[in-house]
Design a protein around this motif. Structure first.
Motif, PDB file in Angstrom:
ATOM      1  N   SER A 112       0.818  -1.216   0.000  1.00  8.74           N
ATOM      2  CA  SER A 112       0.000   0.000   0.000  1.00  8.74           C
ATOM      3  C   SER A 112       0.853   1.268   0.000  1.00  8.74           C
ATOM      4  CB  SER A 112      -0.957   0.001   1.193  1.00  8.74           C
ATOM      5  OG  SER A 112      -0.240  -0.041   2.413  1.00  8.74           O
ATOM      6  N   GLY A 113       1.983   1.240   0.718  1.00 12.78           N
ATOM      7  CA  GLY A 113       2.859   2.410   0.744  1.00 12.78           C
ATOM      8  C   GLY A 113       3.445   2.701  -0.622  1.00 12.78           C
ATOM      9  N   GLU A 114       3.937   1.674  -1.289  1.00 17.98           N
ATOM     10  CA  GLU A 114       4.501   1.831  -2.624  1.00 17.98           C
ATOM     11  C   GLU A 114       3.424   2.260  -3.618  1.00 17.98           C
ATOM     12  OE1 GLU A 114       7.204  -0.767  -5.814  1.00 17.98           O
ATOM     13  OE2 GLU A 114       6.389  -1.727  -4.005  1.00 17.98           O
ATOM     14  N   LEU A 115       2.239   1.708  -3.447  1.00 18.84           N
ATOM     15  CA  LEU A 115       1.122   2.050  -4.327  1.00 18.84           C
ATOM     16  C   LEU A 115       0.743   3.518  -4.153  1.00 18.84           C
ATOM     17  CD1 LEU A 115      -0.724   0.671  -6.387  1.00 18.84           C
ATOM     18  CD2 LEU A 115      -2.259   0.067  -4.511  1.00 18.84           C
ATOM     19  N   ARG A 116       0.696   3.970  -2.904  1.00 18.99           N
ATOM     20  CA  ARG A 116       0.360   5.368  -2.632  1.00 18.99           C
ATOM     21  C   ARG A 116       1.405   6.312  -3.245  1.00 18.99           C
ATOM     22  NH1 ARG A 116       0.250   4.884   2.313  1.00 18.99           N
ATOM     23  NH2 ARG A 116      -1.982   4.576   2.594  1.00 18.99           N
ATOM     24  N   GLU A 117       2.671   5.941  -3.112  1.00 19.91           N
ATOM     25  CA  GLU A 117       3.749   6.762  -3.685  1.00 19.91           C
ATOM     26  C   GLU A 117       3.604   6.870  -5.199  1.00 19.91           C
ATOM     27  OE1 GLU A 117       6.421   8.311  -2.379  1.00 19.91           O
ATOM     28  OE2 GLU A 117       6.409   7.680  -0.276  1.00 19.91           O
ATOM     29  N   ARG A 118       3.305   5.750  -5.850  1.00 20.93           N
ATOM     30  CA  ARG A 118       3.198   5.744  -7.312  1.00 20.93           C
ATOM     31  C   ARG A 118       2.011   6.568  -7.787  1.00 20.93           C
ATOM     32  NH1 ARG A 118       5.171   6.533 -12.010  1.00 20.93           N
ATOM     33  NH2 ARG A 118       4.331   5.237 -13.694  1.00 20.93           N
ATOM     34  N   VAL A 119       0.857   6.407  -7.147  1.00 22.30           N
ATOM     35  CA  VAL A 119      -0.328   7.170  -7.538  1.00 22.30           C
ATOM     36  C   VAL A 119      -0.094   8.660  -7.311  1.00 22.30           C
ATOM     37  CG1 VAL A 119      -2.761   7.621  -7.012  1.00 22.30           C
ATOM     38  CG2 VAL A 119      -1.939   5.263  -7.205  1.00 22.30           C
ATOM     39  N   ALA A 120       0.526   9.005  -6.187  1.00 24.61           N
ATOM     40  CA  ALA A 120       0.826  10.411  -5.897  1.00 24.61           C
ATOM     41  C   ALA A 120       1.753  10.995  -6.958  1.00 24.61           C
ATOM     42  CB  ALA A 120       1.451  10.536  -4.508  1.00 24.61           C
ATOM     43  N   GLU A 121       2.740  10.203  -7.368  1.00 18.35           N
ATOM     44  CA  GLU A 121       3.666  10.652  -8.407  1.00 18.35           C
ATOM     45  C   GLU A 121       2.928  10.938  -9.711  1.00 18.35           C
ATOM     46  OE1 GLU A 121       7.645   8.998 -10.801  1.00 18.35           O
ATOM     47  OE2 GLU A 121       6.529   7.684  -9.451  1.00 18.35           O
ATOM     48  N   LEU A 122       2.039  10.046 -10.103  1.00 10.45           N
ATOM     49  CA  LEU A 122       1.291  10.227 -11.347  1.00 10.45           C
ATOM     50  C   LEU A 122       0.356  11.436 -11.279  1.00 10.45           C
ATOM     51  CD1 LEU A 122       0.408   6.504 -12.156  1.00 10.45           C
ATOM     52  CD2 LEU A 122       2.015   7.963 -13.404  1.00 10.45           C
ATOM     53  N   LEU A 123      -0.161  11.711 -10.094  1.00 13.68           N
ATOM     54  CA  LEU A 123      -1.096  12.826  -9.923  1.00 13.68           C
ATOM     55  C   LEU A 123      -0.392  14.147  -9.672  1.00 13.68           C
ATOM     56  CD1 LEU A 123      -3.800  11.140  -7.658  1.00 13.68           C
ATOM     57  CD2 LEU A 123      -4.065  11.786 -10.056  1.00 13.68           C
ATOM     58  N   GLY A 124       0.894  14.099  -9.322  1.00 13.82           N
ATOM     59  CA  GLY A 124       1.626  15.315  -9.000  1.00 13.82           C
ATOM     60  C   GLY A 124       1.235  15.903  -7.662  1.00 13.82           C
ATOM     61  N   VAL A 125       0.880  15.020  -6.704  1.00 18.23           N
ATOM     62  CA  VAL A 125       0.513  15.467  -5.358  1.00 18.23           C
ATOM     63  C   VAL A 125       1.393  14.756  -4.337  1.00 18.23           C
ATOM     64  CG1 VAL A 125      -1.865  15.914  -6.061  1.00 18.23           C
ATOM     65  CG2 VAL A 125      -1.278  13.694  -5.061  1.00 18.23           C
ATOM     66  N   LYS A 126       1.225  15.102  -3.074  1.00 15.50           N
ATOM     67  CA  LYS A 126       1.981  14.459  -2.010  1.00 15.50           C
ATOM     68  C   LYS A 126       1.328  13.124  -1.640  1.00 15.50           C
ATOM     69  CE  LYS A 126       3.260  18.946  -0.053  1.00 15.50           C
ATOM     70  NZ  LYS A 126       3.122  19.831   1.136  1.00 15.50           N
ATOM     71  N   PRO A 127       2.126  12.135  -1.216  1.00 17.56           N
ATOM     72  CA  PRO A 127       1.550  10.842  -0.817  1.00 17.56           C
ATOM     73  C   PRO A 127       0.493  10.970   0.272  1.00 17.56           C
ATOM     74  CG  PRO A 127       3.909  10.635  -1.100  1.00 17.56           C
ATOM     75  CD  PRO A 127       3.606  12.100  -1.219  1.00 17.56           C
ATOM     76  N   GLY A 128       0.648  11.958   1.151  1.00 19.67           N
ATOM     77  CA  GLY A 128      -0.330  12.160   2.210  1.00 19.67           C
ATOM     78  C   GLY A 128      -1.671  12.654   1.716  1.00 19.67           C
ATOM     79  N   GLU A 129      -1.744  13.005   0.437  1.00 19.26           N
ATOM     80  CA  GLU A 129      -3.004  13.453  -0.156  1.00 19.26           C
ATOM     81  C   GLU A 129      -3.693  12.349  -0.944  1.00 19.26           C
ATOM     82  OE1 GLU A 129      -1.382  18.053  -0.575  1.00 19.26           O
ATOM     83  OE2 GLU A 129      -1.308  16.700  -2.312  1.00 19.26           O
ATOM     84  N   VAL A 130      -3.161  11.134  -0.820  1.00 18.44           N
ATOM     85  CA  VAL A 130      -3.722   9.968  -1.512  1.00 18.44           C
ATOM     86  C   VAL A 130      -4.083   8.894  -0.497  1.00 18.44           C
ATOM     87  CG1 VAL A 130      -3.276   8.120  -3.174  1.00 18.44           C
ATOM     88  CG2 VAL A 130      -2.367  10.419  -3.588  1.00 18.44           C
ATOM     89  N   GLY A 131      -5.327   8.491  -0.477  1.00 21.64           N
ATOM     90  CA  GLY A 131      -5.767   7.406   0.394  1.00 21.64           C
ATOM     91  C   GLY A 131      -5.915   6.123  -0.405  1.00 21.64           C
ATOM     92  N   ILE A 132      -5.308   5.043   0.080  1.00 25.11           N
ATOM     93  CA  ILE A 132      -5.431   3.728  -0.559  1.00 25.11           C
ATOM     94  C   ILE A 132      -5.916   2.746   0.501  1.00 25.11           C
ATOM     95  CG2 ILE A 132      -4.264   1.839  -1.738  1.00 25.11           C
ATOM     96  CD1 ILE A 132      -4.060   4.183  -3.488  1.00 25.11           C
ATOM     97  N   LYS A 133      -7.090   2.180   0.297  1.00 25.21           N
ATOM     98  CA  LYS A 133      -7.615   1.182   1.228  1.00 25.21           C
ATOM     99  C   LYS A 133      -7.982  -0.064   0.432  1.00 25.21           C
ATOM    100  CE  LYS A 133     -11.005   3.771   2.707  1.00 25.21           C
ATOM    101  NZ  LYS A 133     -10.785   4.945   1.834  1.00 25.21           N
ATOM    102  N   ALA A 134      -8.002  -1.201   1.100  1.00 25.38           N
ATOM    103  CA  ALA A 134      -8.342  -2.453   0.418  1.00 25.38           C
ATOM    104  C   ALA A 134      -9.319  -3.260   1.266  1.00 25.38           C
ATOM    105  CB  ALA A 134      -7.094  -3.273   0.134  1.00 25.38           C
ATOM    106  N   LYS A 135     -10.283  -3.859   0.599  1.00 25.71           N
ATOM    107  CA  LYS A 135     -11.283  -4.703   1.246  1.00 25.71           C
ATOM    108  C   LYS A 135     -11.400  -6.007   0.470  1.00 25.71           C
ATOM    109  CE  LYS A 135     -12.471  -1.390   4.106  1.00 25.71           C
ATOM    110  NZ  LYS A 135     -12.214  -1.472   5.564  1.00 25.71           N
ATOM    111  N   THR A 136     -11.802  -7.061   1.154  1.00 28.88           N
ATOM    112  CA  THR A 136     -12.084  -8.327   0.473  1.00 28.88           C
ATOM    113  C   THR A 136     -13.577  -8.379   0.144  1.00 28.88           C
ATOM    114  OG1 THR A 136     -12.370  -9.420   2.615  1.00 28.88           O
ATOM    115  CG2 THR A 136     -10.197  -9.558   1.578  1.00 28.88           C
ATOM    116  N   PRO A 137     -13.947  -9.026  -0.948  1.00 20.58           N
ATOM    117  CA  PRO A 137     -15.351  -9.042  -1.387  1.00 20.58           C
ATOM    118  C   PRO A 137     -16.183 -10.105  -0.683  1.00 20.58           C
ATOM    119  CG  PRO A 137     -14.004 -10.172  -2.989  1.00 20.58           C
ATOM    120  CD  PRO A 137     -13.059  -9.684  -1.929  1.00 20.58           C
TER     121      PRO A 137
END
Length: 205
Positions: A111-136
């Motif tokens: 999740s940490g690496e995922l947050r960093e990558r999404v933040a990079e693509l969006l041009g924002v800080k990692p703290g401005e990206v929330g990544i949560k996961a749930k099982t179905p």
């Protein structure tokens, strides 16, 4: 200052023989996600949330699956177009919050690496990206990945000098003349909601 909220959703079934890409991150897993592009369910949901927040349509409006130019395309291309749309509309991202619903692979360890990558693509800080996961659980979706995204945008104030100059313009021609004096060529605000990307799609590989 004005605020806009956008919501995006996407889902893809798992498929053997293709790489798994989520949030622009390649993940080691026996199966990937079926889709006309790279099947990045998370970037697709984020893209739709951004486009929806500024009433610019959806991902299918810009990149229809019937168009072979987008076969196996990197979904970061779609995201870049959505970012351009919100910039043209005069907004920037405050934060995004996402939920991934899937049985496997486990998202928490990455999740940490995922947050960093999404933040990079969006041009924002990692703290401005929330990544949560749930099982179905109880949803009978063990072979499907689902993503939900909510985004908050805020308007970007024009530079004081530009705002003052624009305020003196009484017609669209006068406003364009003001802009032309600053950046050589006027930029049409009609780009908002356009259905074609601004770059040459024939250059894509």
């Amino acid at each position: 200052m004005s605020l806009r909220i956008g919501y995006g959703f996407d889902s893809h079934a798992f498929k053997p023989g293709v790489p798994l890409v989520i949030g622009g991150l390649k993940i080691d897993h026996p199966e990937g996600l079926a889709g006309h592009s790279d099947g990045d369910v998370l970037l697709h949901a984020i893209t739709d949330a951004l486009l929806g927040a500024v009433s610019a349509g959806d991902i299918g409006s810009f990149f229809p699956p019937s168009d072979q130019r987008w076969k196996n395309a990197d979904s970061s291309i779609f995201l870049a177009t959505a970012l351009e749309e919100i910039a043209v509309a005069g907004y920037k991202i405050v934060n995004i919050d996402t939920v991934l619903v899937l049985a496997k692979p486990k998202i928490v360890p990455i999740s940490g690496e995922l947050r960093e990558r999404v933040a990079e693509l969006l041009g924002v800080k990692p703290g401005e990206v929330g990544i949560k996961a749930k099982t179905p659980e109880g949803l009978n979706q063990d072979h499907v990945a689902v993503a939900h995204c909510t985004v908050l945008l805020e308007s970007v104030a024009a530079p004081e000098g530009l705002a003052r100059m624009a305020a003196t313009a009484e017609t669209e021609d006068e406003l364009n003349a003001v802009v032309k004096g600053l950046v050589d060529e006027p930029r049409s605000v009609s780009a908002l909601g356009r259905k074609l990307p601004t770059f040459d799609t024939n250059d894509l590989t």
